[in-house]
Design an enzyme around this catalytic site. Structure first.
Site, PDB file in Angstrom:
ATOM      1  N   SER A   2       1.790   3.826  -6.639  1.00  0.00           N
ATOM      2  CA  SER A   2       3.049   4.101  -7.317  1.00  0.00           C
ATOM      3  C   SER A   2       3.063   5.560  -7.802  1.00  0.00           C
ATOM      4  O   SER A   2       2.946   6.471  -6.991  1.00  0.00           O
ATOM      5  CB  SER A   2       3.254   3.104  -8.466  1.00  0.00           C
ATOM      6  OG  SER A   2       4.548   3.193  -8.993  1.00  0.00           O
ATOM      7  N   ASP A  37       8.754  -3.080  -0.212  1.00  0.00           N
ATOM      8  CA  ASP A  37       8.894  -2.299  -1.444  1.00  0.00           C
ATOM      9  C   ASP A  37      10.297  -1.686  -1.498  1.00  0.00           C
ATOM     10  O   ASP A  37      10.714  -0.961  -0.584  1.00  0.00           O
ATOM     11  CB  ASP A  37       7.828  -1.193  -1.477  1.00  0.00           C
ATOM     12  CG  ASP A  37       7.664  -0.551  -2.847  1.00  0.00           C
ATOM     13  OD1 ASP A  37       8.635  -0.548  -3.633  1.00  0.00           O
ATOM     14  OD2 ASP A  37       6.564  -0.053  -3.126  1.00  0.00           O
ATOM     15  N   HIS A  41       6.801  -3.951  -4.469  1.00  0.00           N
ATOM     16  CA  HIS A  41       6.019  -2.919  -5.146  1.00  0.00           C
ATOM     17  C   HIS A  41       4.748  -3.485  -5.766  1.00  0.00           C
ATOM     18  O   HIS A  41       3.832  -2.738  -6.103  1.00  0.00           O
ATOM     19  CB  HIS A  41       6.873  -2.243  -6.223  1.00  0.00           C
ATOM     20  CG  HIS A  41       6.299  -0.950  -6.709  1.00  0.00           C
ATOM     21  ND1 HIS A  41       6.092   0.129  -5.878  1.00  0.00           N
ATOM     22  CD2 HIS A  41       5.857  -0.561  -7.933  1.00  0.00           C
ATOM     23  CE1 HIS A  41       5.563   1.130  -6.556  1.00  0.00           C
ATOM     24  NE2 HIS A  41       5.409   0.733  -7.813  1.00  0.00           N
TER      25      HIS A  41
END
Length: 336
Positions: A129, A283, A312
């Site tokens: 991330s 995602d 995610h």
């Protein structure tokens, strides 16, 4: 519990033009630094995360194998452990904390590794991330130091679509009058809970909700998942810390590094490190096609999407199949 150490940066010049006085970066280490100081893995934290969130990948026999490697986990600015709105004195406290870039974070981390540990080679810069932005930045800024990078569920530059999502999340929090420009006297609970509900619809895929996979996380209904997981998570985070990291994410772009003038293709092409990019197949923040484009601009990289509906959350250590796939990708990269 893993011990957290702090490295004093002193008066630290930021890209925004502000010098942050008495700045510090928190970090944890795992394994042993060898005599050559070249068995190092750097694993920066992700959005509102700490070292504890990353430990599932670290250990003897784990993908980041501490019997071989010295793993350093530096905390991002504004995560509450490194210099943050919540722990910085006036005049840069609370809502007055200066804007932080990804480049600021990696520059501070480089000082930690070079000054505290005299690191001679980084075998892997890995991050998920917001940590993925930092992994890319490590590869760009320090090509002779970094052998490999493994950005996971992230990007080298925030996309317009992701920017819009983040703007909505920020707006949900800022709409709470209790926030009071950052000088709140009580926790802006309503704003944080609203932000949590915005986040819930993006972090996991449509298939995840359609198939009721929240039950695998211990929640019987969607509403229980919203309240007892998402709302409960955000109300425990300092709102000013949260907004500072959101700004860092929303403005993330490795091509803002001096010498690249906003040219992302040029910046990606300058990353010499061997690379495996691991997007989540579903995602919504960082679609796999975006990471595939980034990899196509790099001279020594491949993309290995993490299959499944976990979006995610494909790289956060929850789903065993995702964990096994990502772990295998990391091991393969470290053998190259």
């Amino acid at each position: 519990m893993t011990e957290v150490s702090h490295f004093a940066l002193g008066d630290f010049a930021l890209d925004c033009g502000v010098t942050l006085p008495a700045a510090q970066i928190a970090y944890t280490t795992y394994g042993t630094l060898n005599a050559a100081r070249d068995n190092v893995i750097v694993f920066p934290t992700w959005f509102v995360g700490s070292h504890a969130d990353l430990e599932w990948l670290i250990g003897d026999g784990e993908p980041l194998d501490t019997s071989k490697y010295f793993v350093v986990v530096p905390s991002m600015f504004a995560n509450g452990l490194s210099s943050s709105p919540s722990n910085t004195p006036a005049p840069y406290d609370r809502g007055r904390f200066p804007a932080i870039t990804m480049q600021d974070n990696v520059r501070a981390q480089h000082r930690l590794l070079s000054e505290q540990f005299d690191v001679q080679k980084i075998q892997l810069a890995i991050g998920g991330s917001m940590g993925a932005f930092q992994a890319y930045q490590w590869g760009l800024a320090h090509p002779d130091l970094v052998e490999r990078i493994a950005p996971c569920c992230g990007a080298a530059r925030v996309s317009p679509h992701c920017y819009v999502f983040l703007a909505g999340a920020k707006a949900a929090l800022l709409a709470d009058p209790v926030y009071a420009g950052g000088d709140y006297e009580t926790v802006p609970d309503a704003g944080l809970r609203a932000l949590g509900r915005v986040w819930a619809g993006w972090a996991l895929s449509q298939e995840f909700f359609r198939d009721g996979l929240y039950r695998e996380m211990g929640f019987d209904t969607v509403d229980a998942f919203l309240v007892d997981f998402w709302e409960a998570f955000w109300v425990g985070i300092d709102a000013n810390d949260l907004l500072s990291q959101l700004h860092t994410w929303q403005t993330a772009d490795i091509s803002l590094t001096p010498g690249y003038d906003g040219d992302l293709e040029k910046a990606l092409g300058a990353i010499k490190a061997k690379a495996v990019a691991s997007p989540g197949q579903k995602d919504l923040y960082f679609p796999p096609e975006d990471m595939a484009w980034e990899v196509a601009q790099m001279p020594n990289a491949e993309v290995r999407p993490i299959p499944g509906p976990w979006g995610h959350f494909s790289e956060v250590g929850i789903n065993p199949a995702c964990n096994a796939f990502l772990g295998n990708s990391i091991r393969m990269l470290l053998e190259r």
